[in-house]
Design a protein around this motif. Sequence first.
Motif, PDB file in Angstrom:
ATOM      1  N   VAL A  35      14.063  -2.483   2.692  1.00 31.55           N
ATOM      2  CA  VAL A  35      13.080  -3.510   3.048  1.00 31.55           C
ATOM      3  C   VAL A  35      13.808  -4.789   3.459  1.00 31.55           C
ATOM      4  O   VAL A  35      14.765  -5.212   2.787  1.00 31.55           O
ATOM      5  CB  VAL A  35      12.135  -3.807   1.865  1.00 31.55           C
ATOM      6  N   PHE A  36      13.344  -5.398   4.543  1.00 36.23           N
ATOM      7  CA  PHE A  36      13.834  -6.703   4.993  1.00 36.23           C
ATOM      8  C   PHE A  36      12.829  -7.749   4.545  1.00 36.23           C
ATOM      9  O   PHE A  36      11.625  -7.645   4.836  1.00 36.23           O
ATOM     10  CB  PHE A  36      13.968  -6.712   6.513  1.00 36.23           C
ATOM     11  N   VAL A  37      13.311  -8.773   3.831  1.00 39.20           N
ATOM     12  CA  VAL A  37      12.429  -9.751   3.186  1.00 39.20           C
ATOM     13  C   VAL A  37      12.857 -11.160   3.568  1.00 39.20           C
ATOM     14  O   VAL A  37      14.051 -11.442   3.678  1.00 39.20           O
ATOM     15  CB  VAL A  37      12.509  -9.590   1.647  1.00 39.20           C
ATOM     16  N   HIS A  38      11.873 -12.044   3.761  1.00 40.84           N
ATOM     17  CA  HIS A  38      12.194 -13.473   3.835  1.00 40.84           C
ATOM     18  C   HIS A  38      11.040 -14.288   3.285  1.00 40.84           C
ATOM     19  O   HIS A  38       9.920 -13.797   3.126  1.00 40.84           O
ATOM     20  CB  HIS A  38      12.581 -13.905   5.243  1.00 40.84           C
ATOM     21  N   ALA A  39      11.354 -15.542   2.979  1.00 40.66           N
ATOM     22  CA  ALA A  39      10.447 -16.377   2.187  1.00 40.66           C
ATOM     23  C   ALA A  39       9.126 -16.650   2.880  1.00 40.66           C
ATOM     24  O   ALA A  39       8.106 -16.842   2.226  1.00 40.66           O
ATOM     25  CB  ALA A  39      11.136 -17.695   1.834  1.00 40.66           C
ATOM     26  N   ALA A  40       9.113 -16.688   4.195  1.00 36.10           N
ATOM     27  CA  ALA A  40       7.892 -17.041   4.897  1.00 36.10           C
ATOM     28  C   ALA A  40       6.819 -15.956   4.799  1.00 36.10           C
ATOM     29  O   ALA A  40       5.655 -16.217   5.066  1.00 36.10           O
ATOM     30  CB  ALA A  40       8.194 -17.322   6.368  1.00 36.10           C
ATOM     31  N   VAL A  41       7.197 -14.752   4.407  1.00 37.37           N
ATOM     32  CA  VAL A  41       6.230 -13.651   4.293  1.00 37.37           C
ATOM     33  C   VAL A  41       5.838 -13.436   2.844  1.00 37.37           C
ATOM     34  O   VAL A  41       4.657 -13.445   2.493  1.00 37.37           O
ATOM     35  CB  VAL A  41       6.808 -12.358   4.895  1.00 37.37           C
ATOM     36  N   PHE A  42       6.801 -13.260   1.968  1.00 35.70           N
ATOM     37  CA  PHE A  42       6.505 -12.950   0.566  1.00 35.70           C
ATOM     38  C   PHE A  42       6.575 -14.210  -0.288  1.00 35.70           C
ATOM     39  O   PHE A  42       7.390 -14.328  -1.195  1.00 35.70           O
ATOM     40  CB  PHE A  42       7.472 -11.893   0.045  1.00 35.70           C
ATOM     41  N   ALA A  84       0.831  -1.209   0.000  1.00 32.22           N
ATOM     42  CA  ALA A  84       0.000   0.000   0.000  1.00 32.22           C
ATOM     43  C   ALA A  84       0.862   1.255   0.000  1.00 32.22           C
ATOM     44  O   ALA A  84       1.984   1.266   0.516  1.00 32.22           O
ATOM     45  CB  ALA A  84      -0.918  -0.004   1.219  1.00 32.22           C
ATOM     46  N   ASP A  85       0.322   2.337  -0.568  1.00 28.99           N
ATOM     47  CA  ASP A  85       1.059   3.606  -0.613  1.00 28.99           C
ATOM     48  C   ASP A  85       1.458   4.053   0.788  1.00 28.99           C
ATOM     49  O   ASP A  85       2.598   4.485   1.011  1.00 28.99           O
ATOM     50  CB  ASP A  85       0.195   4.690  -1.264  1.00 28.99           C
ATOM     51  N   GLY A 142      10.395   4.438  -4.289  1.00 28.82           N
ATOM     52  CA  GLY A 142      11.709   4.953  -3.920  1.00 28.82           C
ATOM     53  C   GLY A 142      12.546   4.061  -3.045  1.00 28.82           C
ATOM     54  O   GLY A 142      13.612   4.482  -2.568  1.00 28.82           O
ATOM     55  N   VAL A 143      12.095   2.831  -2.820  1.00 28.25           N
ATOM     56  CA  VAL A 143      12.940   1.885  -2.065  1.00 28.25           C
ATOM     57  C   VAL A 143      14.218   1.629  -2.850  1.00 28.25           C
ATOM     58  O   VAL A 143      14.190   1.454  -4.076  1.00 28.25           O
ATOM     59  CB  VAL A 143      12.184   0.565  -1.817  1.00 28.25           C
ATOM     60  N   ASP A 175       3.067 -12.861  -4.316  1.00 26.86           N
ATOM     61  CA  ASP A 175       3.509 -12.015  -5.418  1.00 26.86           C
ATOM     62  C   ASP A 175       4.677 -11.138  -4.999  1.00 26.86           C
ATOM     63  O   ASP A 175       4.545  -9.925  -4.830  1.00 26.86           O
ATOM     64  CB  ASP A 175       2.337 -11.164  -5.919  1.00 26.86           C
ATOM     65  N   LEU A 176       5.837 -11.753  -4.805  1.00 29.38           N
ATOM     66  CA  LEU A 176       7.014 -10.970  -4.441  1.00 29.38           C
ATOM     67  C   LEU A 176       7.403  -9.990  -5.546  1.00 29.38           C
ATOM     68  O   LEU A 176       7.676  -8.819  -5.260  1.00 29.38           O
ATOM     69  CB  LEU A 176       8.186 -11.878  -4.099  1.00 29.38           C
ATOM     70  N   PRO A 177       7.437 -10.389  -6.833  1.00 30.78           N
ATOM     71  CA  PRO A 177       7.797  -9.419  -7.874  1.00 30.78           C
ATOM     72  C   PRO A 177       6.874  -8.204  -7.883  1.00 30.78           C
ATOM     73  O   PRO A 177       7.328  -7.067  -8.092  1.00 30.78           O
ATOM     74  CB  PRO A 177       7.671 -10.230  -9.164  1.00 30.78           C
ATOM     75  N   GLY A 178       5.587  -8.418  -7.640  1.00 30.04           N
ATOM     76  CA  GLY A 178       4.660  -7.294  -7.600  1.00 30.04           C
ATOM     77  C   GLY A 178       4.965  -6.352  -6.453  1.00 30.04           C
ATOM     78  O   GLY A 178       4.933  -5.126  -6.611  1.00 30.04           O
ATOM     79  N   PHE A 179       5.271  -6.924  -5.292  1.00 30.24           N
ATOM     80  CA  PHE A 179       5.634  -6.091  -4.152  1.00 30.24           C
ATOM     81  C   PHE A 179       6.909  -5.314  -4.436  1.00 30.24           C
ATOM     82  O   PHE A 179       7.010  -4.115  -4.137  1.00 30.24           O
ATOM     83  CB  PHE A 179       5.816  -6.944  -2.895  1.00 30.24           C
ATOM     84  N   LEU A 180       7.910  -5.978  -5.018  1.00 30.49           N
ATOM     85  CA  LEU A 180       9.184  -5.314  -5.301  1.00 30.49           C
ATOM     86  C   LEU A 180       9.000  -4.184  -6.306  1.00 30.49           C
ATOM     87  O   LEU A 180       9.635  -3.127  -6.189  1.00 30.49           O
ATOM     88  CB  LEU A 180      10.195  -6.334  -5.815  1.00 30.49           C
ATOM     89  N   ALA A 181       8.145  -4.396  -7.293  1.00 33.11           N
ATOM     90  CA  ALA A 181       7.883  -3.340  -8.274  1.00 33.11           C
ATOM     91  C   ALA A 181       7.246  -2.133  -7.593  1.00 33.11           C
ATOM     92  O   ALA A 181       7.615  -0.979  -7.866  1.00 33.11           O
ATOM     93  CB  ALA A 181       6.987  -3.873  -9.385  1.00 33.11           C
ATOM     94  N   ALA A 182       6.297  -2.393  -6.693  1.00 30.88           N
ATOM     95  CA  ALA A 182       5.660  -1.295  -5.965  1.00 30.88           C
ATOM     96  C   ALA A 182       6.673  -0.589  -5.074  1.00 30.88           C
ATOM     97  O   ALA A 182       6.688   0.652  -4.980  1.00 30.88           O
ATOM     98  CB  ALA A 182       4.502  -1.833  -5.130  1.00 30.88           C
TER      99      ALA A 182
END
Length: 274
Positions: free
Chosen positions: A62-69, A52-53, A84-85, A72-79
């Motif tokens: 951003v801190f990422v791990h497999a159990a959360v994303f 979300a905006d 500005g991340v 649609d990880l690519p969609g989240f990363l694009a957003a």
Amino acid sequence: MYLIAGATGNVGRHVVTGLVAANEPVRALTRDPAAAGLPAGAAAVATADAAADATLDGVTGVFVHAAVFHGDLPGFLAAAKAHGVKRVVTLSSLASVSPGNPIGDHHLALERQIEDSGLEWVHLRPGAFAVNTLAWAGQIRGDGVVRLPYPDSHTNAIHERDIADVAVRAFLTDDLVGARPVLTGPESLRQDEQVRLIGAAIGRELTAERIDAKVARDAMVGGFVTEAMADWMLEAQAEMVDNPAPISPETERILGRPGRTFADWAVEHAADFA
């Protein structure tokens, strides 16, 4: 501003704490923000609202791990990139070093999606977590006997706070951009030695008892752990019987101090076993 996925997890919670201690603003993703219990200075946000905006505005890391994303990880990363991340710090796995196993391949796919996003990245590859031994708590509180298929198997378990400290450094400096540091604890211990150290921490004599690997496998399968994962983990344990686990120098090199020992971890978590 940093966005931490899995902010109430074993590692994520300590990443949040470390960033707050460094006076950095944090948004913490969690399934239940009202129950998160995070330190003052961290704003809890529902995981469902990750893209979300209002969640991504002002976020640079951003801190990422497999159990959360795992969706649609690519969609989240694009957003994230559109907002500005700049950098992603990934909680990956030591299993990724040797592809061809279910855990390593799962994490490698996560790493590649992040690299394909065009964002800066750091992939942390820790081995076994010391906190995994909390799975023994029920047996320890019961008869004090921990039943294991390979009690003489070695592990280089790492304290979850050391993983988090490396993650914080990966955000606050540029030293690790584009790196895949392998992270282990500072020592190789047999699993029965881990049992003994937990006993010392709680003031009880504990023992490790060998059980059939098939019995252990049946108990492992369920939830996130598939049959293939259980088979691979048991095979890995069997290979480390009376075989000291390799110790990576990266934890100490990055943090500028030795990693916390399993004995340290056991004392900190004594109440979890008592």
